[in-house]
Write an enzyme that holds these catalytic residues in place. Structure first.
Site, PDB file in Angstrom:
ATOM      1  N   LYS A  51       0.742  -1.196  -0.067  1.00 15.15           N
ATOM      2  CA  LYS A  51      -0.066  -0.013  -0.163  1.00 15.15           C
ATOM      3  C   LYS A  51       0.871   1.247   0.004  1.00 15.15           C
ATOM      4  CE  LYS A  51      -3.776  -2.533   2.289  1.00 15.15           C
ATOM      5  NZ  LYS A  51      -4.138  -2.728   3.539  1.00 15.15           N
ATOM      6  N   GLN A 104      -4.796  -1.127   9.810  1.00 19.07           N
ATOM      7  CA  GLN A 104      -4.735  -2.593   9.206  1.00 19.07           C
ATOM      8  C   GLN A 104      -5.099  -3.596  10.272  1.00 19.07           C
ATOM      9  OE1 GLN A 104      -3.463  -3.211   6.038  1.00 19.07           O
ATOM     10  NE2 GLN A 104      -4.066  -5.453   6.737  1.00 19.07           N
ATOM     11  N   ASP A 136     -11.268   3.050   4.387  1.00 19.89           N
ATOM     12  CA  ASP A 136     -11.466   1.337   4.225  1.00 19.89           C
ATOM     13  C   ASP A 136     -12.930   1.279   4.337  1.00 19.89           C
ATOM     14  OD1 ASP A 136      -9.646  -0.435   4.019  1.00 19.89           O
ATOM     15  OD2 ASP A 136      -9.011  -0.553   6.116  1.00 19.89           O
TER      16      ASP A 136
END
Ligand code: NAP
Length: 293
Positions: free
Chosen positions: A54, A98, A121
Site C-alpha cells: 500500500k 490494518q 476502508d
C-alpha cells in the site's frame, strides 16, 4: 474452453495511472497532495506485506504516505489516541488501520473512532449505513474492486443473477449493497446455506469471499459464468507454501466464462481502490468536486 482471465494486475495498474493523473492535476491546480495514514499494530507477516504494498503504490501515485507503527503490546487507548490525532491532522485525508488487530484490542471500537470522512476502508458504521441506504459513501475497497472487475466483463450488471458466498462486514455485506445498487439480482450465501453448489450454479456472477482454500469447485459454476475470487489462503503442499483462492482455479476455469486469478486478481485491484478512496476523501474534505476516476 478455458475461461478468459480477468487480469487484476493490469486493470489495477490502469486505475492507479488514472489516480496518478488526478493527483498530479490536483497538485498543479490546487497545491493539494492527498495523504494516506496507515496504522500497523504488531508485526503480523501478512499485514507487513500488505502495508508495504500500500505504501509503495500510494507514493507511486504521487500521494503522501504516512506510516504509524505501534508494538504488539500497544493498548486500545494508545491506538485510539493515535487515530484521534490523525483525525485532526490536516495533511491526512485517509486513515487505514490494518486488520487484524491484536486480540486485546476491540477492532470495532477503533474503527468507529476514525473520522467517517477519512475512513478510506469504508468500515465505519456511518459509511456502512450510507452505502446501505443509497447515500454517497466511502465504500470498502475489496467489494468495490470486485464490482469493477466484474464490470470489465459485464459493463451493465442490471438483471444479472449474482451470488455472493460470504457475509462478512468487510467483503460480503458491502458487496451485496454495491451489486444491488447496480441492479443485479442478488443472493447471499454463508456457512448455513443448504445445497450451496446448486445455489451458486444459478449465478451469472459468482463472488467467493469465504476464506476456505479452493472450496468452490467446477460443480458450483454455471457454464460461462463470471467468477470473482476474493480468497487469499496460504497453503502448504509438497513442502512448498503458496497462496490459493477460495476457488479451485484450474477446474473452475474450464467451466467459467471469465475468472480472476489468485494472486493477481482482486488483491491488486483492492489497493488501487484504496487510492481512489483516498483521492475522493481528499477532494471531499477540501471542498473540491469529486475526481474523474
Ligand atoms: P470472514 O469474515 O471469515 O467471512 C467468511 C464468510 O464465509 C462468512 O460469512 C462465513 O459464513 C462464510 N463461510 C465460511 N465457510 C463457509 C462454507 N463452508 N460455505 C459457505 N460459506 C462459508 O472472511 P472475510 O474477511 O470476508 O474474507 C474472506 C476471504 O477473502 C479470506 O480468504 C480473506 O483472506 C480474503 N480477503 C481478501 C481481500 C483482498 O484484498 N483480496 C480482502 C479481504 C479479504 P458465516 O457468516 O455463516 O460464518
Amino acid at each position: 474452453m478455458s475461461a478468459k482471465i480477468i487480469d487484476g494486475k493490469t486493470i489495477a495498474a490502469e486505475l492507479r495511472a488514472r489516480v496518478g493523473n488526478e493527483v498530479r492535476r490536483l497538485g498543479e491546480e490546487r497545491g493539494l497532495v492527498p495523504g494516506l495514514a496507515v496504522v500497523l499494530v504488531g508485526n503480523n507477516p501478512a499485514s507487513e506485506v500488505y502495508v508495504g504494498a500500500k505504501k509503495k503504490m500510494t507514493l507511486d501515485s504521487g500521494m503522501r504516505s504516512l506510516d504509524h507503527r505501534l508494538p504488539q503490546t500497544a493498548t486500545e487507548p494508545e491506538l485510539m489516541a493515535l487515530v484521534e490525532r490523525l483525525n485532526g491532522d490536516r495533511a491526512v485525508h485517509g486513515i487505514l488501520v490494518q486488520l487484524p488487530l491484536p486480540g486485546h484490542i476491540d477492532a470495532g471500537k477503533v474503527l468507529g473512532t476514525i473520522d467517517p470522512n477519512k475512513d478510506v476502508d469504508g468500515f465505519h458504521p456511518m459509511n456502512a449505513g450510507r452505502l446501505a441506504t443509497g447515500l454517497p459513501a466511502l465504500v470498502p475497497c475489496t467489494p468495490y474492486a470486485c464490482v469493477l472487475l466484474a464490470k470489465t466483463i459485464h459493463p451493465s450488471l442490471a438483471g444479472l443473477e449474482a451470488v455472493v458466498i460470504g457475509r462478512s462486514n468487510i467483503v460480503g455485506k458491502p458487496l451485496i449493497q454495491l451489486l444491488l445498487k447496480d441492479n443485479a439480482t442478488v443472493t447471499v450465501t454463508h456457512s448455513q446455506t443448504r445445497n450451496l453448489p446448486a445455489v451458486c450454479r444459478r449465478a451469472d456472477l459468482l463472488f467467493a469471499a469465504i476464506g476456505r482454500p479452493e472450496l468452490v469447485t467446477a460443480a458450483f459454476i454455471k457454464p460461462g459464468a463470471t467468477v470473482i475470487d476474493v480468497g487469499i489462503n496460504r497453503v502448504e503442499a509438497d513442502g512448498k507454501r503458496r497462496i490459493v483462492g477460495d476457488v479451485a482455479y484450474a477446474e473452475a476455469s474450464m467451466v467459467a466464462g471469465a475468472i480472476t486469478p489468485v494472486p493477481g486478481g482482486v488483491g491488486p485491484m483492492t489497493i488501487a481502490c484504496l487510492l481512489v478512496n483516498t483521492l475522493r476523501a481528499a477532494c471531499a474534505i477540501e471542498g473540491l468536486p469529486p475526481p474523474a476516476v
